[in-house]
Design an enzyme around this catalytic site. Structure first.
Site, PDB file in Angstrom:
ATOM      1  N   TYR A 105       3.192   9.753   0.419  1.00  0.00           N
ATOM      2  CA  TYR A 105       4.215   9.155   1.289  1.00  0.00           C
ATOM      3  C   TYR A 105       5.633   9.489   0.840  1.00  0.00           C
ATOM      4  O   TYR A 105       6.593   9.211   1.545  1.00  0.00           O
ATOM      5  CB  TYR A 105       4.030   7.625   1.376  1.00  0.00           C
ATOM      6  CG  TYR A 105       2.677   7.178   1.885  1.00  0.00           C
ATOM      7  CD1 TYR A 105       1.861   8.046   2.605  1.00  0.00           C
ATOM      8  CD2 TYR A 105       2.203   5.898   1.647  1.00  0.00           C
ATOM      9  CE1 TYR A 105       0.610   7.644   3.055  1.00  0.00           C
ATOM     10  CE2 TYR A 105       0.961   5.483   2.096  1.00  0.00           C
ATOM     11  CZ  TYR A 105       0.164   6.366   2.800  1.00  0.00           C
ATOM     12  OH  TYR A 105      -1.070   5.963   3.248  1.00  0.00           O
ATOM     13  N   LYS A 120      -1.972   6.098  -4.310  1.00  0.00           N
ATOM     14  CA  LYS A 120      -3.110   7.001  -4.081  1.00  0.00           C
ATOM     15  C   LYS A 120      -2.792   8.396  -4.600  1.00  0.00           C
ATOM     16  O   LYS A 120      -1.655   8.858  -4.477  1.00  0.00           O
ATOM     17  CB  LYS A 120      -3.424   7.099  -2.574  1.00  0.00           C
ATOM     18  CG  LYS A 120      -3.512   5.761  -1.863  1.00  0.00           C
ATOM     19  CD  LYS A 120      -3.941   5.922  -0.406  1.00  0.00           C
ATOM     20  CE  LYS A 120      -3.690   4.647   0.386  1.00  0.00           C
ATOM     21  NZ  LYS A 120      -2.286   4.486   0.834  1.00  0.00           N
ATOM     22  N   HIS A 165      -6.951   9.705  -2.390  1.00  0.00           N
ATOM     23  CA  HIS A 165      -6.504   9.582  -0.994  1.00  0.00           C
ATOM     24  C   HIS A 165      -7.447  10.269   0.000  1.00  0.00           C
ATOM     25  O   HIS A 165      -7.640   9.808   1.119  1.00  0.00           O
ATOM     26  CB  HIS A 165      -5.100  10.183  -0.870  1.00  0.00           C
ATOM     27  CG  HIS A 165      -4.299   9.658   0.269  1.00  0.00           C
ATOM     28  ND1 HIS A 165      -2.946   9.450   0.203  1.00  0.00           N
ATOM     29  CD2 HIS A 165      -4.650   9.283   1.514  1.00  0.00           C
ATOM     30  CE1 HIS A 165      -2.507   8.969   1.359  1.00  0.00           C
ATOM     31  NE2 HIS A 165      -3.525   8.868   2.168  1.00  0.00           N
ATOM     32  N   ASP A 204       0.840  -1.196   0.000  1.00  0.00           N
ATOM     33  CA  ASP A 204       0.000   0.000   0.000  1.00  0.00           C
ATOM     34  C   ASP A 204       0.881   1.254   0.000  1.00  0.00           C
ATOM     35  O   ASP A 204       1.521   1.566   1.001  1.00  0.00           O
ATOM     36  CB  ASP A 204      -0.892  -0.005   1.248  1.00  0.00           C
ATOM     37  CG  ASP A 204      -1.870   1.157   1.249  1.00  0.00           C
ATOM     38  OD1 ASP A 204      -2.893   1.068   0.550  1.00  0.00           O
ATOM     39  OD2 ASP A 204      -1.592   2.176   1.925  1.00  0.00           O
TER      40      ASP A 204
HETATM   41  N1  LIG Z   1      -5.474   6.242   3.513  1.00  0.00           N
HETATM   42  C1  LIG Z   1      -4.996   6.905   4.551  1.00  0.00           C
HETATM   43  O1  LIG Z   1      -5.323   8.081   4.763  1.00  0.00           O
HETATM   44  C2  LIG Z   1      -4.043   6.217   5.494  1.00  0.00           C
HETATM   45  C3  LIG Z   1      -3.781   6.772   6.761  1.00  0.00           C
HETATM   46  C4  LIG Z   1      -2.920   6.077   7.618  1.00  0.00           C
HETATM   47  C5  LIG Z   1      -2.332   4.891   7.197  1.00  0.00           C
HETATM   48  N2  LIG Z   1      -2.585   4.391   5.947  1.00  0.00           N
HETATM   49  C6  LIG Z   1      -1.923   3.154   5.473  1.00  0.00           C
HETATM   50  O2  LIG Z   1      -2.002   2.161   6.440  1.00  0.00           O
HETATM   51  C7  LIG Z   1      -0.684   1.693   6.778  1.00  0.00           C
HETATM   52  C8  LIG Z   1      -0.654   1.180   8.175  1.00  0.00           C
HETATM   53  O3  LIG Z   1      -1.070   2.202   9.057  1.00  0.00           O
HETATM   54  P1  LIG Z   1      -0.829   2.137  10.598  1.00  0.00           P
HETATM   55  O4  LIG Z   1       0.634   2.328  10.859  1.00  0.00           O
HETATM   56  O5  LIG Z   1      -1.754   3.108  11.219  1.00  0.00           O
HETATM   57  O6  LIG Z   1      -1.227   0.632  10.958  1.00  0.00           O
HETATM   58  P2  LIG Z   1      -1.449  -0.090  12.344  1.00  0.00           P
HETATM   59  O7  LIG Z   1      -1.599  -1.520  12.005  1.00  0.00           O
HETATM   60  O8  LIG Z   1      -2.529   0.556  13.156  1.00  0.00           O
HETATM   61  O9  LIG Z   1      -0.108   0.153  13.147  1.00  0.00           O
HETATM   62  C9  LIG Z   1       1.115  -0.369  12.727  1.00  0.00           C
HETATM   63  C10 LIG Z   1       2.171   0.184  13.651  1.00  0.00           C
HETATM   64  O10 LIG Z   1       1.950  -0.345  14.947  1.00  0.00           O
HETATM   65  C11 LIG Z   1       3.149  -0.869  15.499  1.00  0.00           C
HETATM   66  N3  LIG Z   1       2.790  -2.065  16.264  1.00  0.00           N
HETATM   67  C12 LIG Z   1       2.258  -3.203  15.798  1.00  0.00           C
HETATM   68  N4  LIG Z   1       2.004  -4.058  16.800  1.00  0.00           N
HETATM   69  C13 LIG Z   1       2.390  -3.432  17.915  1.00  0.00           C
HETATM   70  C14 LIG Z   1       2.377  -3.783  19.277  1.00  0.00           C
HETATM   71  N5  LIG Z   1       1.921  -4.973  19.696  1.00  0.00           N
HETATM   72  N6  LIG Z   1       2.821  -2.884  20.159  1.00  0.00           N
HETATM   73  C15 LIG Z   1       3.293  -1.680  19.749  1.00  0.00           C
HETATM   74  N7  LIG Z   1       3.349  -1.290  18.467  1.00  0.00           N
HETATM   75  C16 LIG Z   1       2.910  -2.154  17.580  1.00  0.00           C
HETATM   76  C17 LIG Z   1       4.045  -1.175  14.332  1.00  0.00           C
HETATM   77  O11 LIG Z   1       5.374  -0.942  14.752  1.00  0.00           O
HETATM   78  P3  LIG Z   1       6.543  -2.032  14.706  1.00  0.00           P
HETATM   79  O12 LIG Z   1       7.409  -1.608  13.577  1.00  0.00           O
HETATM   80  O13 LIG Z   1       7.194  -1.892  16.039  1.00  0.00           O
HETATM   81  O14 LIG Z   1       5.935  -3.397  14.506  1.00  0.00           O
HETATM   82  C18 LIG Z   1       3.578  -0.191  13.253  1.00  0.00           C
HETATM   83  O15 LIG Z   1       4.356   0.978  13.258  1.00  0.00           O
HETATM   84  C19 LIG Z   1       0.201   2.891   6.491  1.00  0.00           C
HETATM   85  O16 LIG Z   1       1.558   2.557   6.336  1.00  0.00           O
HETATM   86  C20 LIG Z   1      -0.430   3.379   5.205  1.00  0.00           C
HETATM   87  O17 LIG Z   1      -0.011   2.594   4.113  1.00  0.00           O
HETATM   88  C21 LIG Z   1      -3.446   5.027   5.117  1.00  0.00           C
END
Ligand SMILES: NC(=O)c1ccc[n+]([C@@H]2O[C@H](COP(=O)([O-])OP(=O)(O)OC[C@H]3O[C@@H](n4cnc5c(N)ncnc54)[C@H](OP(=O)(O)O)[C@@H]3O)[C@@H](O)[C@H]2O)c1
Length: 289
Positions: A50, A75, A107, A45
């Site tokens: 980004y 996006k 997006h 994704d």
């Molecule tokens: N369309 C949009 O507007 C939009 C907005 C936001 C995001 N996104 C997409 O969604 C993707 C994922 O977003 P997200 O980062 O919010 O996903 P998430 O699944 O909510 O969080 C992932 C993050 O959580 C950490 N993590 C996972 N398990 C953990 C645990 N048990 N304890 C502590 N930290 C933990 C990971 O770090 P570690 O490296 O330590 O595992 C990682 O940085 C983004 O990269 C992007 O591609 C899209």
């Protein structure tokens, strides 16, 4: 387990996507993407916003996995960086080193709505699909109202709507989810781990821990609260977009699809606790919450 969800245009999307935003925003994602693919991820994704599409493309190349076996999303930036949406995608494709993306998303509806261009943007997206530059087209961060506007004139119904989705946002999220389900639009979730990563210590924690313990007993493997959150999404037919810097967590995420199902009582307990609070962590300017 290679679980996919069917989209309304006849294509299939892998249930788990590896994101190159958030933790990798504006960073070189080459090594992370390569490691994710080599661990078994097939869905990547990305986004123009980004600022790392070149490295996403490089990671894909370095993984050694044929492009045809991968599912790649990018996006459209909130404010397009070229006069036409097609021109912005052509720039993205060049950066990614690809001939097409599997999925191209608007997006955010914020700028298009302000400028009265939501419908015309969607028309441009439809042309892009027709020309094959994107196999599927969709949106991100669209509310029911935004979707209703584009659906008035659409000849192609968006294949997906990528939104923040987790139990602590289920009060408003479920309304978008229900509308999309009725229209055949698959929800992609991001920020799905927020209850344990961005708001730990809430009343959902023991509910997740109990479900994890029950699933661990039944499956004979360790199960985490994060996997319970993803399992909740999978059972709703929602694509999970997550990211991790750790191969162990990517493996854990990939194994979630083959865990036993959550029971109706466990799902109900998750939603009951989730509905007691409202926590949005992303895109607050679009949702006004
Ligand atoms: N369309 C949009 O507007 C939009 C907005 C936001 C995001 N996104 C997409 O969604 C993707 C994922 O977003 P997200 O980062 O919010 O996903 P998430 O699944 O909510 O969080 C992932 C993050 O959580 C950490 N993590 C996972 N398990 C953990 C645990 N048990 N304890 C502590 N930290 C933990 C990971 O770090 P570690 O490296 O330590 O595992 C990682 O940085 C983004 O990269 C992007 O591609 C899209």
């Amino acid at each position: 387990m290679s679980l996919t969800f069917s989209l309304n245009d006849g294509t299939e999307i892998p249930w788990l996507g590896f994101g190159t935003g958030t933790a990798l925003y504006n960073k070189d994602s080459t090594e992370a993407v390569k490691a994710a693919i080599q661990t078994g991820i097939t869905h990547l994704d990305g986004a123009q916003l980004y600022r790392n599409e070149e490295s996403l493309g490089q990671g894909i190349k370095d993984s050694g996995v044929p492009r045809g076996k991968l599912y790649v999303t990018t996006k459209l930036e909130e404010t397009p960086s070229a006069p036409t949406i097609k021109a912005t995608l052509e720039i993205s494709l060049k950066k990614l080193g690809l001939d097409y993306v599997d999925l191209f998303l608007i997006h955010s509806p914020f700028v298009a709505t302000k400028e009265g261009k939501l419908k015309s943007w969607w028309k441009e997206m439809e042309e892009i699909k027709k020309e094959g530059l994107a196999k599927s087209i969709g949106v991100s961060n669209f509310t029911v109202e935004h979707l209703q506007i584009i659906l008035e004139d659409a000849t192609v119904v968006p294949a997906v709507n990528q939104i923040e989705l987790h139990p602590y946002i289920w009060d408003t999220g479920s309304k978008i989810y229900d509308f999309c389900k009725e229209k055949g639009i698959v929800i992609e979730s991001y920020g799905g781990l927020s209850p344990i990563v961005r708001a730990p210590g809430g009343t959902l924690d023991p509910v997740l821990a109990n479900a994890a313990e029950r699933l661990a007993k039944e499956s004979g493997t360790a199960v985490s609260s994060g996997q319970v959150l993803s399992k909740w999404l999978i059972q709703k037919g929602v694509v999970v977009v997550t990211t991790s810097s750790k191969v162990s967590r990517i493996k854990e995420a990939l194994s979630t699809a083959s865990l036993p199902d959550l029971s109706a009582d466990e799902i109900s307990a998750i939603e009951t606790e989730g509905l007691k609070v409202h926590k949005r962590f992303f895109m607050k300017h679009v949702f006004n919450e």
